[in-house]
Design a protein around this motif. Sequence first.
Motif, short mmCIF file in Angstrom:
data_model
loop_
_atom_site.label_atom_id
_atom_site.label_comp_id
_atom_site.label_asym_id
_atom_site.label_seq_id
_atom_site.Cartn_x
_atom_site.Cartn_y
_atom_site.Cartn_z
N LYS A 27 0.74 3.34 -9.43
CA LYS A 27 1.00 4.62 -8.75
C LYS A 27 0.50 4.64 -7.30
N LEU A 28 -0.01 3.49 -6.84
CA LEU A 28 -0.54 3.43 -5.47
C LEU A 28 0.36 2.60 -4.57
N PRO A 68 -0.48 -2.32 -7.97
CA PRO A 68 -0.47 -1.07 -7.22
C PRO A 68 -0.09 0.13 -8.08
N LEU A 117 -6.20 10.58 -5.62
CA LEU A 117 -5.39 9.46 -5.15
C LEU A 117 -6.08 8.69 -4.03
N HIS A 118 -6.78 9.40 -3.17
CA HIS A 118 -7.46 8.73 -2.05
C HIS A 118 -8.52 7.75 -2.56
N ALA A 136 -6.93 4.78 -4.24
CA ALA A 136 -6.32 3.90 -3.23
C ALA A 136 -7.39 3.07 -2.52
N VAL A 152 0.23 2.58 -0.72
CA VAL A 152 -0.82 1.87 0.02
C VAL A 152 -0.27 0.60 0.63
#
Length: 214
Positions: free
Chosen positions: A143-144, A141, A122-123, A126, A147
């Motif tokens: 699933k992000l 975005p 995820l990082h 993102a 952020v």
Amino acid sequence: MSIVASSSLLVSPSNPKTNATSKLDRQSADFHPCLWNDYFLQYASDDLEVGDEMKKNIETLKEEVREMLISTMETPLKKAEVVESIQCLGLSYHFELEIDQILKQIQNDCVENNEITLTGDLHSLALLFKLLRQHGYLVSPAKLKYVLKQCPYRGIQRLEARKYISIYHLHPSYNEVLLTLAKLDFNALQKLHRKEFGNICKWDISCLEDLQDT
């Protein structure tokens, strides 16, 4: 759309009689003497010129970074990490073309229907999302969403770069070439800015008092 001139004048025509009889006295500010005196004049010295060896080292390191950026062996997520480090270290102005090409390629290969198609932690995703958005690419975005809730702190770029340089060696993707280039580049710019400021302090502003009002 055409622009129609207004019938009313923004500036009233001057009255010759009024101009002939009225005179504005020039006001002079009574500033206190500068506390620094001639302290900054030392920065106008030729000793602050960026030396040939430093320039050569900077150019050599810049070429190494360019090769790193155009390498086809690096994954898009890895390249995104390098681009992020370059930006945080204050080096992006050296590699604007390469960064634009990388993000354009990622947009073409890894974004479909405005959504990132890559899989990863995820990082990293993102980070990729942030970089694409920063450079004007339309990315959903999905699933992000978290952020977007983050409010990135934006300070003065050179000061933020100085802070990041001091802690970059702790970063998981730390790169010695980038760190060395960032230090040399920061010092070179520091010398340039000091010399420019010293030259400004050499100006004789007393001559401005003799200028007539126009």
